[in-house]
Design a protein around this motif. Structure first.
Motif, PDB file in Angstrom:
ATOM      1  N   PHE A  59    -100.895 -78.775 -62.103  1.00 49.14           N
ATOM      2  CA  PHE A  59    -100.384 -78.944 -63.460  1.00 49.14           C
ATOM      3  C   PHE A  59    -100.418 -80.401 -63.884  1.00 49.14           C
ATOM      4  CE2 PHE A  59     -99.155 -74.806 -62.356  1.00 49.14           C
ATOM      5  CZ  PHE A  59     -98.790 -74.110 -63.503  1.00 49.14           C
ATOM      6  N   LYS A  60    -100.725 -80.606 -65.159  1.00 52.20           N
ATOM      7  CA  LYS A  60    -100.708 -81.954 -65.716  1.00 52.20           C
ATOM      8  C   LYS A  60     -99.436 -82.134 -66.535  1.00 52.20           C
ATOM      9  CE  LYS A  60    -104.011 -80.453 -69.280  1.00 52.20           C
ATOM     10  NZ  LYS A  60    -105.373 -80.690 -69.807  1.00 52.20           N
ATOM     11  N   PHE A  96     -90.847 -78.595 -70.768  1.00 53.31           N
ATOM     12  CA  PHE A  96     -91.333 -77.228 -70.945  1.00 53.31           C
ATOM     13  C   PHE A  96     -92.496 -77.004 -69.990  1.00 53.31           C
ATOM     14  CE2 PHE A  96     -89.453 -78.918 -74.751  1.00 53.31           C
ATOM     15  CZ  PHE A  96     -88.497 -77.954 -75.038  1.00 53.31           C
ATOM     16  N   ILE A  97     -92.400 -75.949 -69.195  1.00 56.29           N
ATOM     17  CA  ILE A  97     -93.387 -75.640 -68.162  1.00 56.29           C
ATOM     18  C   ILE A  97     -94.114 -74.369 -68.554  1.00 56.29           C
ATOM     19  CG2 ILE A  97     -93.724 -75.178 -65.691  1.00 56.29           C
ATOM     20  CD1 ILE A  97     -90.777 -76.361 -65.361  1.00 56.29           C
ATOM     21  N   HIS A  98     -95.442 -74.410 -68.511  1.00 54.36           N
ATOM     22  CA  HIS A  98     -96.188 -73.211 -68.892  1.00 54.36           C
ATOM     23  C   HIS A  98     -95.813 -72.042 -67.989  1.00 54.36           C
ATOM     24  CE1 HIS A  98     -99.075 -70.667 -70.705  1.00 54.36           C
ATOM     25  NE2 HIS A  98     -99.770 -70.537 -69.601  1.00 54.36           N
ATOM     26  N   GLN A  99     -95.629 -70.901 -68.607  1.00 54.83           N
ATOM     27  CA  GLN A  99     -95.129 -69.704 -67.917  1.00 54.83           C
ATOM     28  C   GLN A  99     -96.024 -69.210 -66.789  1.00 54.83           C
ATOM     29  OE1 GLN A  99     -94.771 -67.140 -71.288  1.00 54.83           O
ATOM     30  NE2 GLN A  99     -96.916 -66.505 -71.244  1.00 54.83           N
ATOM     31  N   SER A 100     -97.282 -69.629 -66.746  1.00 48.65           N
ATOM     32  CA  SER A 100     -98.159 -69.188 -65.654  1.00 48.65           C
ATOM     33  C   SER A 100     -97.630 -69.657 -64.300  1.00 48.65           C
ATOM     34  CB  SER A 100     -99.587 -69.684 -65.862  1.00 48.65           C
ATOM     35  OG  SER A 100     -99.653 -71.104 -65.770  1.00 48.65           O
ATOM     36  N   ALA A 101     -96.821 -70.706 -64.299  1.00 46.89           N
ATOM     37  CA  ALA A 101     -96.265 -71.217 -63.040  1.00 46.89           C
ATOM     38  C   ALA A 101     -95.390 -70.174 -62.362  1.00 46.89           C
ATOM     39  CB  ALA A 101     -95.463 -72.488 -63.296  1.00 46.89           C
ATOM     40  N   THR A 102     -94.781 -69.289 -63.139  1.00 42.75           N
ATOM     41  CA  THR A 102     -93.863 -68.300 -62.561  1.00 42.75           C
ATOM     42  C   THR A 102     -94.579 -67.308 -61.658  1.00 42.75           C
ATOM     43  OG1 THR A 102     -94.025 -66.824 -64.466  1.00 42.75           O
ATOM     44  CG2 THR A 102     -92.252 -68.473 -64.496  1.00 42.75           C
ATOM     45  N   SER A 103     -95.889 -67.183 -61.801  1.00 41.56           N
ATOM     46  CA  SER A 103     -96.645 -66.251 -60.963  1.00 41.56           C
ATOM     47  C   SER A 103     -97.144 -66.913 -59.672  1.00 41.56           C
ATOM     48  CB  SER A 103     -97.835 -65.675 -61.737  1.00 41.56           C
ATOM     49  OG  SER A 103     -98.774 -66.701 -62.007  1.00 41.56           O
ATOM     50  N   GLN A 115     -87.780 -75.480 -68.835  1.00 42.26           N
ATOM     51  CA  GLN A 115     -87.785 -74.051 -69.157  1.00 42.26           C
ATOM     52  C   GLN A 115     -89.221 -73.575 -69.221  1.00 42.26           C
ATOM     53  OE1 GLN A 115     -85.540 -74.210 -72.852  1.00 42.26           O
ATOM     54  NE2 GLN A 115     -87.370 -73.783 -74.026  1.00 42.26           N
ATOM     55  N   PHE A 116     -89.426 -72.325 -68.783  1.00 42.74           N
ATOM     56  CA  PHE A 116     -90.746 -71.715 -68.805  1.00 42.74           C
ATOM     57  C   PHE A 116     -91.017 -71.130 -70.182  1.00 42.74           C
ATOM     58  CE2 PHE A 116     -89.580 -71.247 -64.227  1.00 42.74           C
ATOM     59  CZ  PHE A 116     -90.583 -72.061 -63.713  1.00 42.74           C
ATOM     60  N   ILE A 125     -98.588 -78.203 -67.978  1.00 42.55           N
ATOM     61  CA  ILE A 125     -99.539 -77.096 -68.105  1.00 42.55           C
ATOM     62  C   ILE A 125    -100.627 -77.211 -67.035  1.00 42.55           C
ATOM     63  CG2 ILE A 125     -99.114 -76.883 -70.598  1.00 42.55           C
ATOM     64  CD1 ILE A 125    -101.879 -78.207 -71.039  1.00 42.55           C
ATOM     65  N   PRO A 126    -101.298 -76.084 -66.727  1.00 41.21           N
ATOM     66  CA  PRO A 126    -102.405 -76.159 -65.762  1.00 41.21           C
ATOM     67  C   PRO A 126    -103.468 -77.154 -66.234  1.00 41.21           C
ATOM     68  CG  PRO A 126    -101.805 -73.880 -66.170  1.00 41.21           C
ATOM     69  CD  PRO A 126    -101.066 -74.711 -67.190  1.00 41.21           C
ATOM     70  N   VAL A 127    -104.088 -77.837 -65.275  1.00 36.22           N
ATOM     71  CA  VAL A 127    -105.054 -78.879 -65.613  1.00 36.22           C
ATOM     72  C   VAL A 127    -106.305 -78.336 -66.302  1.00 36.22           C
ATOM     73  CG1 VAL A 127    -104.270 -80.437 -63.805  1.00 36.22           C
ATOM     74  CG2 VAL A 127    -106.151 -78.862 -63.319  1.00 36.22           C
ATOM     75  N   ASN A 128    -106.566 -77.041 -66.165  1.00 30.82           N
ATOM     76  CA  ASN A 128    -107.751 -76.459 -66.797  1.00 30.82           C
ATOM     77  C   ASN A 128    -107.431 -75.833 -68.151  1.00 30.82           C
ATOM     78  OD1 ASN A 128    -106.255 -74.381 -65.675  1.00 30.82           O
ATOM     79  ND2 ASN A 128    -108.029 -73.223 -64.968  1.00 30.82           N
ATOM     80  N   GLU A 129    -106.257 -76.105 -68.689  1.00 32.87           N
ATOM     81  CA  GLU A 129    -105.845 -75.555 -69.985  1.00 32.87           C
ATOM     82  C   GLU A 129    -105.636 -76.674 -70.998  1.00 32.87           C
ATOM     83  OE1 GLU A 129    -105.684 -72.447 -70.820  1.00 32.87           O
ATOM     84  OE2 GLU A 129    -105.533 -71.361 -68.917  1.00 32.87           O
TER      85      GLU A 129
END
Length: 155
Positions: free
Chosen positions: A45-46, A113-120, A149-150, A62-66
């Motif tokens: 994540f960046k 704010f953390i992108h919700q994909s991290a929860t997986s 927060q996600f 967010i993920p580095v590829n997003e």
């Protein structure tokens, strides 16, 4: 030791440290980290700092590829609009240099704010506070240590 690792140590949060040789002139710091550490870009994540209404700074992870969706970040922050913060404001508020901005141990605590994909994910990686240094930790520990927060932050 960086402010990020010191903060994690004080909070007794487990993490792994990952160093790699940063290639000077590389503009895509996060993608470089994923490649050099042989990690899936979706789990690296960046840390981005944006300015929302009333010149308030917030952090998006967010993920580095997003690509960050500014409208979604503004909504998450309870604002009408968001734009990337100036490099000077980023360095002044976080205490970190660009390309090495960690969401952990910043000089000023910013809404995060953390992108919700991290929860997986069972583990995610963020900057450790300098170029060529990443930290691995659980998404929940990242949320706790940043008071984050996600939410959905990408398209």
């Amino acid at each position: 030791m960086t402010p990020a690792t010191k903060t994690l140590d004080r909070a007794k949060i487990a993490y792994t440290a990952h160093e790699y040789h940063h290639q000077a002139g590389s503009g895509a710091y996060g993608l470089e980290a994923a490649e050099k550490l042989n990690l899936d870009a979706a789990c690296v994540f960046k840390t981005l700092v944006a300015e929302v209404d009333n010149h308030k700074l917030v952090v998006a992870i967010i993920p580095v590829n997003e690509k960050l969706n500014m409208k979604r970040l503004a909504k998450a922050a309870g604002s009408k609009k968001a734009a990337m913060a100036s490099p000077e404001d980023v360095q002044r508020s976080t205490g970190y240099v660009l390309g090495g901005v960690s969401p952990i141990g910043q000089k000023k605590r910013l809404a995060t704010f953390i992108h919700q994909s991290a929860t997986s994910l069972s583990y995610c990686y963020v900057s450790g506070g300098r170029r060529g240094f990443d930290i691995g930790l659980t998404p929940n520990d990242l949320k706790v240590i940043t008071s984050g927060q996600f939410c959905n932050l990408v398209n």
